[in-house]
Design a protein around this motif. Structure first.
Motif, mmCIF file in Angstrom:
data_model
loop_
_atom_site.group_PDB
_atom_site.id
_atom_site.type_symbol
_atom_site.label_atom_id
_atom_site.label_comp_id
_atom_site.label_asym_id
_atom_site.label_seq_id
_atom_site.Cartn_x
_atom_site.Cartn_y
_atom_site.Cartn_z
ATOM 1 N N UNK A 145 0.824 -1.212 0.000
ATOM 2 C CA UNK A 145 0.000 0.000 0.000
ATOM 3 C C UNK A 145 0.851 1.252 0.000
ATOM 4 N N UNK A 146 1.862 1.305 0.852
ATOM 5 C CA UNK A 146 2.704 2.489 0.936
ATOM 6 C C UNK A 146 3.578 2.661 -0.301
ATOM 7 N N UNK A 147 4.064 1.561 -0.826
ATOM 8 C CA UNK A 147 4.863 1.630 -2.050
ATOM 9 C C UNK A 147 4.035 2.225 -3.181
ATOM 10 N N UNK A 148 2.816 1.741 -3.336
ATOM 11 C CA UNK A 148 1.934 2.249 -4.383
ATOM 12 C C UNK A 148 1.575 3.717 -4.139
ATOM 13 N N UNK A 149 1.259 4.053 -2.881
ATOM 14 C CA UNK A 149 0.827 5.423 -2.571
ATOM 15 C C UNK A 149 1.942 6.426 -2.813
ATOM 16 N N UNK A 150 3.169 6.101 -2.398
ATOM 17 C CA UNK A 150 4.274 7.040 -2.560
ATOM 18 C C UNK A 150 4.710 7.152 -4.016
ATOM 19 N N UNK A 151 4.506 6.104 -4.793
ATOM 20 C CA UNK A 151 4.799 6.179 -6.222
ATOM 21 C C UNK A 151 3.786 7.051 -6.954
ATOM 22 N N UNK A 152 2.528 6.954 -6.548
ATOM 23 C CA UNK A 152 1.470 7.690 -7.242
ATOM 24 C C UNK A 152 1.471 9.170 -6.912
ATOM 25 N N UNK A 153 1.875 9.538 -5.704
ATOM 26 C CA UNK A 153 1.765 10.932 -5.289
ATOM 27 C C UNK A 153 2.910 11.262 -4.338
ATOM 28 N N UNK A 154 3.751 12.213 -4.731
ATOM 29 C CA UNK A 154 4.913 12.563 -3.902
ATOM 30 C C UNK A 154 4.518 13.253 -2.605
ATOM 31 N N UNK A 203 12.088 -0.178 -1.458
ATOM 32 C CA UNK A 203 11.285 0.818 -0.749
ATOM 33 C C UNK A 203 11.839 1.063 0.648
ATOM 34 N N UNK A 204 12.112 -0.009 1.380
ATOM 35 C CA UNK A 204 12.619 0.133 2.750
ATOM 36 C C UNK A 204 14.002 0.773 2.766
ATOM 37 N N UNK A 205 14.835 0.406 1.825
ATOM 38 C CA UNK A 205 16.170 1.000 1.761
ATOM 39 C C UNK A 205 16.123 2.484 1.420
ATOM 40 N N UNK A 206 15.074 2.900 0.725
ATOM 41 C CA UNK A 206 14.976 4.281 0.286
ATOM 42 C C UNK A 206 14.248 5.213 1.232
ATOM 43 N N UNK A 207 13.799 4.706 2.376
ATOM 44 C CA UNK A 207 13.050 5.551 3.310
ATOM 45 C C UNK A 207 13.916 6.658 3.883
ATOM 46 N N UNK A 208 13.360 7.865 3.952
ATOM 47 C CA UNK A 208 14.048 8.961 4.601
ATOM 48 C C UNK A 208 13.906 8.876 6.111
#
Length: 249
Positions: free
Chosen positions: A72-81, A149-154
């Motif tokens: 869900x989070x991967x899809x959401x962050x890809x769709x909208x910054x 996704x996990x590696x790229x988290x701020x």
């Protein structure tokens, strides 16, 4: 003696941007979906000029649907910054286990078995060979997109008079010099600090029966995996409020 800094009552979000900061999800996809639906309904009904949804980390472990949360989070962050996901210590613990499986780490002893089950794998801690075999099965089951996704988290985000991170900050260290380990792990030194920080710190990591709204920090970790309540802080200019969803709604 007090120290100069920002007080919650005086703190403001940036002009024209409504912010939702969501606490620790820990595998509760059902609650995350309810929270997203509530937020979306508010955005549609009230039409703010702009918005951000900040997820404060700890997406995996303990609850039943870690894989679904990451999807869900991967899809959401890809769709909208404007959908932002920050790193929690459990998210890093998952990566650590995938790279170097051990029966003594955070993942193995704090709900990682539930994360593995969400990928269809039952971890076996019956001995080194069994652990190696089941950990390898988990590594095969986890999509590379989840690892990326996990590696790229701020580690942090900052808007207006608020600073967002998973665990907290080290008092006295400038915000731009905070250590990522502190941002994902710190507790006592931060929680027991009574003076103002340069900005109000919005965090999770330390579970509490109710959201904590203090002069220098706001804790929105209401232990969703156990309480069935997921909590967010909503900031709209000087207006601040708590938004919660429950599995009993």
């Amino acid at each position: 003696m007090t120290k100069q800094g920002m007080h919650f009552l005086e703190a403001s979000g940036p002009d024209g941007i409504r912010i939702y900061a969501i606490g620790d999800v820990h595998g509760r996809l059902d609650l995350l979906e309810r929270m997203h639906a509530r937020i979306n309904s508010e955005l549609v009904a009230e039409q703010p000029d702009d918005w951000r949804v900040i997820h404060l980390g700890d997406y995996v472990d303990r609850g039943p649907a870690s894989r679904g949360v990451l999807d869900t989070l991967l899809d959401a962050t890809r769709r909208d910054e404007r959908m932002i996901a920050l790193a929690g210590n459990h998210d890093h613990g998952f990566l650590d286990f995938l790279a170097h499986p051990t029966p003594t780490g955070l993942f193995a002893n704090n709900g990682g078995d539930m994360t593995a089950l969400s990928y269809g794998v039952m971890l076996d801690f019956g001995g080194p060979a069994a652990l190696a075999s089941s950990a390898a099965a988990l590594r095969r089951a986890v999509p590379e997109s989840h690892v990326g996704f996990l590696n790229g988290l701020g580690y942090w985000a900052s808007f207006g008079d608020f600073y967002f991170c998973h665990a907290g900050i080290r008092p006295g260290v400038p915000l731009e010099r905070q250590n990522p380990r502190d941002l994902t792990w710190i507790r006592d030194e931060f929680l027991h600090y009574a003076y103002p920080h340069p900005k109000v710190i919005v965090h999770g990591h330390t579970p509490h029966p109710e959201p904590e709204v203090l002069a220098n920090r706001v804790n929105v970790d209401t232990q969703a995996h156990r309480s069935g309540v997921l909590t967010a802080l909503v900031i709209d200019g000087l207006d601040k409020r708590i938004l919660s969803v429950s599995d009993k709604d």
